[in-house]
Design an enzyme around this catalytic site. Sequence first.
Site, short mmCIF file in Angstrom:
data_model
loop_
_atom_site.label_atom_id
_atom_site.label_comp_id
_atom_site.label_asym_id
_atom_site.label_seq_id
_atom_site.Cartn_x
_atom_site.Cartn_y
_atom_site.Cartn_z
N ARG A 12 6.65 10.94 30.90
CA ARG A 12 5.43 11.59 30.40
C ARG A 12 4.17 10.96 31.00
NH1 ARG A 12 6.71 12.71 23.94
NH2 ARG A 12 8.79 13.59 24.27
N ASP A 24 6.03 5.72 19.16
CA ASP A 24 6.03 7.08 19.70
C ASP A 24 5.17 7.12 20.96
OD1 ASP A 24 6.70 9.75 19.87
OD2 ASP A 24 5.43 10.40 18.22
N ASP A 46 -1.38 10.68 23.24
CA ASP A 46 -1.03 12.10 23.14
C ASP A 46 -2.28 12.94 22.93
OD1 ASP A 46 1.55 11.25 23.39
OD2 ASP A 46 2.20 11.87 21.39
N ASP A 48 1.65 6.81 17.19
CA ASP A 48 0.97 6.85 18.49
C ASP A 48 -0.07 5.74 18.57
OD1 ASP A 48 2.38 9.18 19.01
OD2 ASP A 48 0.73 10.51 18.46
#
Length: 321
Positions: A212, A156, A160, A133
Amino acid sequence: MKRLIPTVLGLALVVTLPLPAAAAAAPPGAPDGFASVAGLGLAGTTGGAAGPTVTVTTAADLARYAGANTPYTILVSGRIATGSMITVVANKSILGVGSNAEITGGGLQLGTTTRPGNNVIIRNIRFTDADDDSISVTNGAHHVWIDHNEFGPGYDGSLDIKRKSTFVTVSWNVFRGTDKTMLLGHSDNYRDDIGYLRVSYHHNWFDGSNQRHPRVRFGEPVHVYNNYYDNVGAYGIASTENAGVVAEGNYFENVAFPCHSTGGYAESNPGRLVQRANVFVNSGPCEAGGTVTEPRTFYPYTLDPAANVPALVTAGAGVGR
């Protein structure tokens, strides 16, 4: 009062709000949204304001100060290459200098299972080619402000937020060509996230990103407002696992599926989503339904007209602004 776009020169002026968030809007240079809300022992988000200021140019120095047990304002100068996630613990401001501060090859993880990443500010940094991330807000981190950064594709997620983290504001960032852009909620089975994941997303530019924006599980209310969705691939917002999302004043342009919610998404169960005052240009409908706790019960905000969002966001989001 309309929110003013923070400037890089105002980084040292980040202060705790003098009044509860419900009573007054954030002054210029201070966090707004959920990062400004009092709770869990903090009156707001001040980052490393209580400590000294240091400048770093290497991954080793960044890791040293970011992982220290005392407050620091950490100025990132130039390009820092790292092959891993650098742990950031409580009471830190990590601020890019000028318009060329960059973290490449790795990212920042806020908090571990034993060392919380609470009261953290990350601003004015470009993130590229992360091996995991770019930013992970995890392990119960709270009071986090992520503002005026730019994210390129990585392995990734770009940003997040999970594992009982809460009171976070994500504002005025650019996500350019990213895939798994912003996950909110660890997994369908991680029900410990219920009651947490209170996040504000505003004035972000999703420029050719894929999915997302965010993908939400369990959190309520999640406030997604005044963002510019520009040529998005798979979908814009997904509210699942009974999450409660308020999406308002956003501008969707060339987005086939702006919102998933009442029908669920992929393997996840349905969520709730209230949509209002959005603009859809060459885009599909926003799937919405159910009731959601209003963000105004936590903090004040002024909604920009959705028609003005592309100009506002492209002029104001990202580094050096």
